[in-house]
Write an enzyme that holds these catalytic residues in place. Sequence first.
Site, PDB file in Angstrom:
ATOM      1  N   GLY A   1     -21.252  -3.800 -55.249  1.00 33.09           N
ATOM      2  CA  GLY A   1     -21.254  -5.203 -55.671  1.00 33.09           C
ATOM      3  C   GLY A   1     -20.129  -5.949 -54.970  1.00 33.09           C
ATOM      4  O   GLY A   1     -19.619  -5.509 -53.934  1.00 33.09           O
ATOM      5  N   PHE A   2     -19.728  -7.066 -55.549  1.00 32.31           N
ATOM      6  CA  PHE A   2     -18.668  -7.854 -54.909  1.00 32.31           C
ATOM      7  C   PHE A   2     -17.378  -7.053 -54.768  1.00 32.31           C
ATOM      8  O   PHE A   2     -16.742  -7.063 -53.718  1.00 32.31           O
ATOM      9  CB  PHE A   2     -18.415  -9.128 -55.712  1.00 32.31           C
ATOM     10  CG  PHE A   2     -19.514 -10.123 -55.585  1.00 32.31           C
ATOM     11  CD1 PHE A   2     -19.707 -10.809 -54.397  1.00 32.31           C
ATOM     12  CD2 PHE A   2     -20.372 -10.387 -56.644  1.00 32.31           C
ATOM     13  CE1 PHE A   2     -20.728 -11.734 -54.258  1.00 32.31           C
ATOM     14  CE2 PHE A   2     -21.398 -11.305 -56.524  1.00 32.31           C
ATOM     15  CZ  PHE A   2     -21.584 -11.983 -55.332  1.00 32.31           C
TER      16      PHE A   2
ATOM     17  N   GLU B   1     -28.284 -21.715 -66.610  1.00 32.03           N
ATOM     18  CA  GLU B   1     -29.018 -21.835 -65.354  1.00 32.03           C
ATOM     19  C   GLU B   1     -30.489 -21.466 -65.527  1.00 32.03           C
ATOM     20  O   GLU B   1     -31.377 -22.137 -64.990  1.00 32.03           O
ATOM     21  CB  GLU B   1     -28.340 -20.971 -64.280  1.00 32.03           C
ATOM     22  CG  GLU B   1     -27.047 -21.631 -63.787  1.00 32.03           C
ATOM     23  CD  GLU B   1     -26.089 -20.689 -63.075  1.00 32.03           C
ATOM     24  OE1 GLU B   1     -25.057 -21.180 -62.580  1.00 32.03           O
ATOM     25  OE2 GLU B   1     -26.354 -19.481 -63.009  1.00 32.03           O
TER      26      GLU B   1
END
Lengths: 436, 436
Positions: free
Chosen positions: A16-17, A174
């Site tokens: 991941g990040f 969102e």
Amino acid sequence: MNSQPATPHVVIVGGGFGGLYAARSLRRAPVQVTLIDKRNFHLFQPLLYQVATGGLSPGNIASPLRAVLKRHRRTRVLLAEVTDIDLARRRVTLHHREEISYDCLIVASGADNDYFGHEEWRHTAPGLKTVEDAVEIRRRILTAFEAAEMETDLQRRRSWLTFVVVGSGATGVELAGALAEIAHYTLRRDFRAINPAEARILLVEGADRVLPAFPPSLSHEARKSLEKLGIEVRSRTKVLQVEPDGVTLETEGRQELIDAGTILWAAGITASPLGRLLVQGNTDLLDDKGRVIVEPDLTLPGHPEVFVIGDLANCSHRAAQPLPMLAPVAMQQGRYVARLIARRLQGKQAKPFHYRDKGTLATIGRAAAVGFFGKLHVSGYTAWLLWLFVHLMYLVEFENRLLVFFQWAWNYFTRNRGARLITGRWPQLPPGHQEK
Amino acid sequence: MNSQPATPHVVIVGGGFGGLYAARSLRRAPVQVTLIDKRNFHLFQPLLYQVATGGLSPGNIASPLRAVLKRHRRTRVLLAEVTDIDLARRRVTLHHREEISYDCLIVASGADNDYFGHEEWRHTAPGLKTVEDAVEIRRRILTAFEAAEMETDLQRRRSWLTFVVVGSGATGVELAGALAEIAHYTLRRDFRAINPAEARILLVEGADRVLPAFPPSLSHEARKSLEKLGIEVRSRTKVLQVEPDGVTLETEGRQELIDAGTILWAAGITASPLGRLLVQGNTDLLDDKGRVIVEPDLTLPGHPEVFVIGDLANCSHRAAQPLPMLAPVAMQQGRYVARLIARRLQGKQAKPFHYRDKGTLATIGRAAAVGFFGKLHVSGYTAWLLWLFVHLMYLVEFENRLLVFFQWAWNYFTRNRGARLITGRWPQLPPGHQEK
């Protein structure tokens, strides 16, 4: 494979990040790197809700890890799952029982959806963590409209057109916003029996306002934008029950049953189970979300050779609150740990990790977003443009930046969302009338 | 729903090239149209092999049927499966038992992979007909390289790096070509233990040459291009057995067992089972591929109100051979039937269907393709550019044309294929070493 390499061996768990930024920042360090991930790609999770709502394809927000790291000659990528960590022998065990020894371990295995003890809700109310989750949510949303179109019983049709999003952090807001845009604009002329704009979208939040991590004035702005899109915001509301045909809510002691064909979960996340392996039974080192409480240099207490970063780490040495589970935190931690390792090899000390908060943004829909940068608050069009820019810039591959930019521009002008396919899990066909 | 509409009701089964083009061409005719499909999108099957090989995302070659037909006010789309057709009462039955009556029926339900009586091979050697097939083949190809990377036993590694494509029509040739490009270029620097370029790719064909539907000289050209890419072409070869770890081939009486981790099926197609429903037991009306032998005006014999088009139709009234199962045939038949229906409503006669053969193209890989337009043969770069142009032009949505064009250009210059994700069906993790 078990022999100690001549140069120090850094094993990174998770692409991941946190893990990917650590691997990239170690490129020039005199170490061998092994990056282990269960998936063969890095996923840009902040845009996953756009896959779930048909705006982007999974490939647009995923980058093959091998492609990203192909020029890192001393970096090896392994598609494998870590099933055990032996801190004493400095080894991780993989799903096929291979053991990998390390000199230095970076655990960045992230987090999963949290159902607060109601694991049985997971299937009924999917969360949004993987590509498969997003494709499944897309299938459910689109199938609900199809089922409504075929349904002649008005009450059941109403139920198919009701969508409940649980949780109003950035992901929930969102998702709800994108759902409203689909209903009001994208599908406007698509059906003959139903009017998609009659869809009812509820956003349920336990706290007293949406986006609880944002300043109250921005929560207020966000709520106004959500309501403008026709979304019913239910704050101070708890979910008592989740069932395939609806949810039971409780608002200030009052219970309500909502018939809904689609229930989506964005209520909370819990850290990866590798946290438990790392603390070896010492649950004092875990916080309530299962995160490992790390030292100021992000090491596991008592193990200076083991780093825990990203969503798996509780890093709170400078503040009352631990750092939020957000991509920028993970990226900075990945870079920090890479630099720390390089400095150590030069015999140098490193300062504690310091998070540079560059601000937080959340988008509600077209031309509507909120954000804060320290004391500076932004909302509306400006915040939305900033959100677009920041998300494009952090996409890992240049090709994906262009593909996403193009599709956003197309969507902006046409309201179309071209990737609204019903695929994957069966049944793909909507249920129809019950009787004839 | 069962009441007869005032205007004639045309029911179209299938939203492929035949059904979609019929629906679009009926836009201005004084009829109500109902298009029924099991999927909510039209799929551009000629490019499906590029999804299977990570070059494009499914969304790029699929167009939501509702989006394509949204401006057709008198056209209704139903996401449903036709389970029965009652020719006497002029009704089709859907999966949820709803019945739809028609004045005119167009059946365009296409074809599926044919395993020539070996249904048990379907799971081991997937074919390429649906988005799910393509994602599954992508998963298998990419997982095979991952498994080879983790495998220390050289023989098993060799087996993981062996790919067998059965059938060398356009799909088989295109799949094998794309596989070779992945192995030689896309993955070149991706692995540390294996060299992907050592992958062995076999293309197996029962006939004496590849692309048997093409003129022999072009088959020869195609074979040269395939061999230049390192592909082993086995013509005059039958597949005797398909097993999870390999295939048994027979070439001119000589048997050979090939250990292979990935087996892909592109050997033949058989018409949709709706053909059997249409002929009501009169199997004389079906050909060996299960296609309905239609009248010169594409109607079902004895039923001037029922049309059969596309891959489901055997249309051979003007030639010894029936028309090929290709997109252009289906498109022209869809348009023809729409015009015929409009003329009938004006009380006019229609001429028999006439296929205007605009040529046939197949691509082998970068800058390599073959094609023939009547007596004119093209190959190499020119044929490849033509292939690119034709496929872009026939993509249904303008947005998809731009997305595909951009990704092709990107691939041309970088050799990258950004959509190489391992997703969907489990296990997603490669098997590793057997012993430790």
